[in-house]
Scaffold this motif. Sequence first.
Motif, short mmCIF file in Angstrom:
data_model
loop_
_atom_site.label_atom_id
_atom_site.label_comp_id
_atom_site.label_asym_id
_atom_site.label_seq_id
_atom_site.Cartn_x
_atom_site.Cartn_y
_atom_site.Cartn_z
N LYS A 214 0.34 4.59 14.26
CA LYS A 214 -0.58 3.87 13.39
C LYS A 214 -1.95 3.85 14.05
N PRO A 215 -3.02 3.94 13.34
CA PRO A 215 -3.06 4.22 11.90
C PRO A 215 -2.88 5.72 11.66
N TYR A 216 -2.30 6.07 10.54
CA TYR A 216 -2.06 7.46 10.17
C TYR A 216 -2.55 7.63 8.74
N PRO A 217 -3.02 8.83 8.41
CA PRO A 217 -3.42 9.06 7.01
C PRO A 217 -2.18 9.13 6.12
N VAL A 218 -2.18 8.39 5.02
CA VAL A 218 -1.00 8.41 4.14
C VAL A 218 -0.75 9.81 3.59
N GLU A 219 -1.79 10.62 3.48
CA GLU A 219 -1.60 12.01 3.02
C GLU A 219 -0.71 12.77 4.00
N LYS A 220 -0.90 12.49 5.30
CA LYS A 220 -0.08 13.15 6.32
C LYS A 220 1.38 12.73 6.18
N LEU A 221 1.61 11.45 5.91
CA LEU A 221 2.96 10.95 5.71
C LEU A 221 3.61 11.62 4.51
N VAL A 222 2.90 11.71 3.39
CA VAL A 222 3.43 12.34 2.18
C VAL A 222 3.76 13.81 2.45
N SER A 223 2.87 14.52 3.13
CA SER A 223 3.13 15.94 3.45
C SER A 223 4.38 16.08 4.31
N LEU B 109 0.82 -1.21 0.00
CA LEU B 109 0.00 0.00 0.00
C LEU B 109 0.86 1.26 0.00
N LEU B 110 1.84 1.31 0.90
CA LEU B 110 2.72 2.48 0.97
C LEU B 110 3.52 2.66 -0.32
N SER B 111 4.03 1.56 -0.85
CA SER B 111 4.80 1.63 -2.10
C SER B 111 3.96 2.24 -3.22
N GLU B 112 2.75 1.73 -3.39
CA GLU B 112 1.89 2.22 -4.47
C GLU B 112 1.55 3.69 -4.27
N TYR B 113 1.22 4.07 -3.06
CA TYR B 113 0.83 5.46 -2.80
C TYR B 113 2.02 6.40 -3.00
N LEU B 114 3.18 6.03 -2.49
CA LEU B 114 4.35 6.90 -2.62
C LEU B 114 4.80 7.01 -4.09
N LEU B 115 4.68 5.93 -4.84
CA LEU B 115 5.00 5.99 -6.27
C LEU B 115 4.08 6.99 -6.97
N ASN C 270 22.46 11.93 10.67
CA ASN C 270 21.49 12.81 10.03
C ASN C 270 20.47 12.08 9.17
N ALA C 271 20.49 10.76 9.19
CA ALA C 271 19.55 9.98 8.38
C ALA C 271 18.11 10.36 8.74
N SER C 272 17.27 10.48 7.72
CA SER C 272 15.84 10.77 7.94
C SER C 272 15.09 9.46 8.11
N VAL C 273 14.86 9.11 9.38
CA VAL C 273 14.16 7.87 9.70
C VAL C 273 12.82 8.24 10.33
N ILE C 274 11.74 7.86 9.67
CA ILE C 274 10.40 8.10 10.18
C ILE C 274 9.89 6.77 10.74
N VAL C 275 9.61 6.77 12.03
CA VAL C 275 9.13 5.57 12.71
C VAL C 275 7.61 5.54 12.62
N LEU C 276 7.10 4.41 12.15
CA LEU C 276 5.66 4.19 12.05
C LEU C 276 5.31 3.11 13.07
N THR C 277 4.53 3.47 14.07
CA THR C 277 4.31 2.50 15.14
C THR C 277 2.89 2.52 15.69
N GLY C 278 2.45 1.36 16.09
CA GLY C 278 1.19 1.23 16.79
C GLY C 278 1.45 0.90 18.25
N ASN C 279 2.70 1.01 18.68
CA ASN C 279 3.12 0.63 20.01
C ASN C 279 2.70 1.69 21.04
N SER C 280 2.13 1.25 22.14
CA SER C 280 1.75 2.19 23.20
C SER C 280 2.56 1.96 24.48
N ASP C 281 3.56 1.09 24.42
CA ASP C 281 4.41 0.80 25.57
C ASP C 281 5.35 1.99 25.82
N LYS C 282 5.22 2.60 27.01
CA LYS C 282 5.99 3.82 27.31
C LYS C 282 7.50 3.58 27.32
#
Length: 124
Positions: free
Chosen positions: A104-113, A17-23, A75-87
Amino acid sequence: MNGSVILIDDDEDILELLSEYLLLEDFNIMGTGTDGLQAVNLYTKLKPDFVLMDIAMPNYDGLYGLEHIKKIDSNASVIVLTGNSDKSITQKIMQLKPTMVLEKPYPVEKLVSLLKSIKNPIPS
């Protein structure tokens, strides 16, 4: 082009899903992986503009990937996508200084922006 990306998640549906949307949004998907070790290997080989990575994965988790990618390039741009709620895991993530954490879940539009704003910051 809006930038090069590697996608790391153990859920094949999310990768697809992410691959298709980002393409569609004019990003270059350089590679995908399913654990933190693959993330490190892909980052080392491909040097993408962005790493989008889940945290909860079998074998080598996203914490492993984030830690080792930041050792290679702080300086790598690493965006963590997580559904984890463990403090305690959230604390470990923040100590490793990812570029951003998206719950997670996040709107893919927000990720692209977000990716576009990192790639082309507004001049101050």
